[in-house]
Design a protein around this motif. Structure first.
Motif, mmCIF file in Angstrom:
data_model
loop_
_atom_site.group_PDB
_atom_site.id
_atom_site.type_symbol
_atom_site.label_atom_id
_atom_site.label_comp_id
_atom_site.label_asym_id
_atom_site.label_seq_id
_atom_site.Cartn_x
_atom_site.Cartn_y
_atom_site.Cartn_z
ATOM 1 N N THR A 137 0.843 -1.202 0.000
ATOM 2 C CA THR A 137 0.000 0.000 0.000
ATOM 3 C C THR A 137 0.873 1.245 0.000
ATOM 4 O O THR A 137 0.627 2.185 -0.756
ATOM 5 N N LEU A 138 1.910 1.233 0.827
ATOM 6 C CA LEU A 138 2.786 2.395 0.956
ATOM 7 C C LEU A 138 3.552 2.658 -0.328
ATOM 8 O O LEU A 138 3.510 3.766 -0.876
ATOM 9 N N LYS A 139 4.241 1.658 -0.834
ATOM 10 C CA LYS A 139 5.116 1.847 -2.002
ATOM 11 C C LYS A 139 4.352 1.808 -3.324
ATOM 12 O O LYS A 139 4.576 2.627 -4.207
ATOM 13 N N LYS B 218 4.708 10.419 -6.246
ATOM 14 C CA LYS B 218 5.738 10.745 -7.240
ATOM 15 C C LYS B 218 5.125 11.162 -8.568
ATOM 16 O O LYS B 218 5.687 11.981 -9.289
ATOM 17 N N GLU B 219 3.977 10.585 -8.893
ATOM 18 C CA GLU B 219 3.281 10.940 -10.125
ATOM 19 C C GLU B 219 2.784 12.383 -10.056
ATOM 20 O O GLU B 219 2.909 13.136 -11.014
ATOM 21 N N ARG B 220 2.206 12.755 -8.924
ATOM 22 C CA ARG B 220 1.647 14.103 -8.761
ATOM 23 C C ARG B 220 2.717 15.154 -8.453
ATOM 24 O O ARG B 220 2.574 16.310 -8.834
ATOM 25 N N ILE B 221 3.776 14.727 -7.725
ATOM 26 C CA ILE B 221 4.838 15.650 -7.298
ATOM 27 C C ILE B 221 6.182 15.000 -7.639
ATOM 28 O O ILE B 221 6.765 14.290 -6.809
ATOM 29 N N PRO B 222 6.698 15.207 -8.855
ATOM 30 C CA PRO B 222 7.930 14.531 -9.290
ATOM 31 C C PRO B 222 9.153 14.797 -8.405
ATOM 32 O O PRO B 222 10.082 13.995 -8.400
ATOM 33 N N GLU B 223 9.138 15.870 -7.650
ATOM 34 C CA GLU B 223 10.287 16.188 -6.787
ATOM 35 C C GLU B 223 10.399 15.263 -5.583
ATOM 36 O O GLU B 223 11.439 15.203 -4.932
ATOM 37 N N ILE B 224 9.339 14.522 -5.270
ATOM 38 C CA ILE B 224 9.359 13.633 -4.107
ATOM 39 C C ILE B 224 10.300 12.463 -4.374
ATOM 40 O O ILE B 224 10.223 11.795 -5.398
#
Length: 74
Positions: free
Chosen positions: A51-53, A61-67
């Motif tokens: 669920t986490l990964k 990561k999809e919504r915020i590529p900098e993460i």
């Protein structure tokens, strides 16, 4: 950046709550690692890492590529 992270968590929260769980934001580190706490059924579920990964981190990561990553803390 923190507001964006919280928005993504708000997006996944209803799916977790349907299964008796939840996710709590803990911290956004300087290197853009998001720390969360899985609560309720999600905290003790054998599939929690999936669920986490596979869910939360992938969407984050999809919504915020900098993460860089999403990690669970106790």
């Amino acid at each position: 950046m923190k507001d964006k992270v919280l928005a993504v968590l708000d997006e996944v929260r209803p799916m977790l709550q349907r299964d008796g769980g939840d996710v709590e934001f803990v911290e956004l580190s300087d290197d853009n690692t998001v720390y969360v706490r899985l609560r309720g059924a999600c905290g003790s579920c054998p599939g929690a890492m999936m669920t986490l990964k596979g869910g939360i981190e992938r969407l984050m990561k999809e919504r915020i590529p900098e993460i860089k990553s999403v990690e669970s803390v106790q």
